[in-house]
Design a protein around this motif. Sequence first.
Motif, PDB file in Angstrom:
ATOM      1  N   TYR A  92       0.836  -1.191   0.000  1.00 40.43           N
ATOM      2  CA  TYR A  92       0.000   0.000   0.000  1.00 40.43           C
ATOM      3  C   TYR A  92       0.876   1.249   0.000  1.00 40.43           C
ATOM      4  CZ  TYR A  92      -4.280  -2.644   1.106  1.00 40.43           C
ATOM      5  OH  TYR A  92      -5.359  -3.486   1.067  1.00 40.43           O
ATOM      6  N   ILE A 436      -8.281  -2.295   1.531  1.00 40.94           N
ATOM      7  CA  ILE A 436      -8.145  -0.891   1.930  1.00 40.94           C
ATOM      8  C   ILE A 436      -7.891  -0.067   0.678  1.00 40.94           C
ATOM      9  CG2 ILE A 436      -6.809   0.786   3.270  1.00 40.94           C
ATOM     10  CD1 ILE A 436      -6.129  -1.459   5.220  1.00 40.94           C
ATOM     11  N   LEU A 442      -8.781   7.090   3.936  1.00 42.89           N
ATOM     12  CA  LEU A 442      -8.714   5.655   3.703  1.00 42.89           C
ATOM     13  C   LEU A 442     -10.087   5.041   3.946  1.00 42.89           C
ATOM     14  CD1 LEU A 442      -5.368   4.475   5.383  1.00 42.89           C
ATOM     15  CD2 LEU A 442      -5.776   5.096   2.994  1.00 42.89           C
ATOM     16  N   ILE A 444     -12.116   0.965   4.103  1.00 41.56           N
ATOM     17  CA  ILE A 444     -11.939  -0.482   4.086  1.00 41.56           C
ATOM     18  C   ILE A 444     -13.248  -1.125   3.665  1.00 41.56           C
ATOM     19  CG2 ILE A 444     -12.411  -0.683   6.581  1.00 41.56           C
ATOM     20  CD1 ILE A 444     -10.470  -3.127   6.562  1.00 41.56           C
ATOM     21  N   LEU A 504      -9.302  -1.350  10.437  1.00 40.85           N
ATOM     22  CA  LEU A 504      -8.504  -0.450   9.593  1.00 40.85           C
ATOM     23  C   LEU A 504      -7.289   0.046  10.358  1.00 40.85           C
ATOM     24  CD1 LEU A 504      -8.014   1.214   7.040  1.00 40.85           C
ATOM     25  CD2 LEU A 504      -9.626   2.919   7.907  1.00 40.85           C
ATOM     26  N   ARG A 508      -3.337  -0.700   9.606  1.00 38.96           N
ATOM     27  CA  ARG A 508      -2.444   0.435   9.383  1.00 38.96           C
ATOM     28  C   ARG A 508      -1.222   0.323  10.297  1.00 38.96           C
ATOM     29  NH1 ARG A 508      -5.264   5.843   8.502  1.00 38.96           N
ATOM     30  NH2 ARG A 508      -6.572   5.052  10.163  1.00 38.96           N
ATOM     31  N   SER A 513      -0.382  -6.557   5.520  1.00 34.83           N
ATOM     32  CA  SER A 513      -1.701  -7.181   5.515  1.00 34.83           C
ATOM     33  C   SER A 513      -1.672  -8.632   5.953  1.00 34.83           C
ATOM     34  CB  SER A 513      -2.315  -7.104   4.103  1.00 34.83           C
ATOM     35  OG  SER A 513      -2.596  -5.770   3.742  1.00 34.83           O
TER      36      SER A 513
END
Length: 514
Positions: A92, A436, A442, A444, A504, A508, A513
């Motif tokens: 990401y 995401i 952001l 999700i 989320l 983060r 992930s």
Amino acid sequence: MKLKYSFVASWLCAAVLLLPFVVNAQKKQSKPNVIFIYADDVGYGDLSAYGATKISTPNLDRLAKEGIRFTNAHASSATCTPSRFALMTGKYPWRQKGTGVLPGDASLIIPTNQLTLPAIFQNAGYKTGSVGKWHLGLGETNKQINWNKPISKGPNELGFDYAFFFPATSDRVPTVFVENHDVQDLDPNDPIEVDYSKKIGNEPTGLENPELLKLPASPNHGHNNTIVNGIGRIGWMTGGKQARWTDEEVAHVFLSKAEQFIEDNRKSPFFLYFSLNDIHVPRMPSTQFKGKSKMGLRGDVILQMDWTVGEILKKLDELKIAENTLVIFSSDNGPVLDDGYADRAVELAKGHSAAGPLRGGKYSAFEGGTRVPWLARWPQAIKPGMVSDALICQIDMMASFANFFQQKTGSEEAVDSFNVIDAMLGKSQTGRSWLIKQGGALSITQGNWKYIEPREGKAVAELTNIETGANPKPQLYDLSKDIGEKNNVADKYPAKVKAMAAELERLREAGRSH
């Protein structure tokens, strides 16, 4: 009888000896050529395969008819540089500083010791090529690029055997082509200089000489610096007169280089990353497409893009390699109509919804920012006429192809990429379970539910008139019933909001992930 037996025995012996070669040949054939055609700023509703009626895209429709069309496919982000970063790294972009939309003189933002998508193909024995828009930076970190000498770092250092590209976007200087490490057609007696902080040289600018513009700029977008080919750009440039491109020729030049790469590598498996420029501003189609749509310059460049895809398909047919070539088409983010030039895109788009039924567009946290067209054709493996609502993302290309080639990735590689190769090839209707997405705020998505985190800011961007998705309160949408994100049900499902917000935040903070 002896003679006959001897002949049969000899034949069987030869067959046994040849078997390994036949098997190896079949194995080699089983590796498909892969062409990833990456469009720029093409919205979910911009193609007739996705419901557009004011414009027709027959070549892209052909991909849909002969392959699979995805209805829930995404770029990682609602702008170009971050989406490209995610595609190339499986990470990401918001996890790394400096991955926003880059100026034309930015340093390379992907470490050269990091596994990348093209490197996965190289490791599988593929020839790899990158043709088109780059926009991931060039050269050493925090060092000014010298455009008049070989550029030290770029696509070649990230896994591409061959690269032909322009550095950033067509509305940013320098407006030159680079092949591998060298600016093309550079005159040493007319060296290039680029600056994004102050004016350099004495060339006309869009701000000071608007009478020289063939495509006027909208106010306040920044397209009023050095004029190249009658169009004001972002940033200042001097020198390199012979090296500068003509906008109307860019699509043809990129197509020519892509076709040459395909021809040169047709006898061995190849991966071509073909990054189109057409829909991005300034929209300046070649003469053969000007005025051909009913939607002005933006419509004309959509036709040009579709024609380009058709030429690639034609080339594969000519070389008789279409059957074992996987062609994927997608876009780096959603659509924008007014993005800095007075090309009447908004006015002439009446009756056409660039984002289809989706809310928002480029720059937005709503679905229109990241949900994009995704078409795939591989005659040997994908059944024609398929439609899939599997949740997939461009960030998953790395893990998916690594799995396809039975390669292992390290613990610090492709940290946000998931293997969804079966979904990508239509063998499964199940893709990711969550994703995401980045569009300022952001969000999700988990199953049918989408949560957008609270974010201060204007609800509608002044310059582009696109809904940003910014809201100081949390937003929750049930996409199965409300794909247009019209009904925020956060107050109705506080437990769902709390759980998704916590997930989320966990992802983060985790830095990965999986």
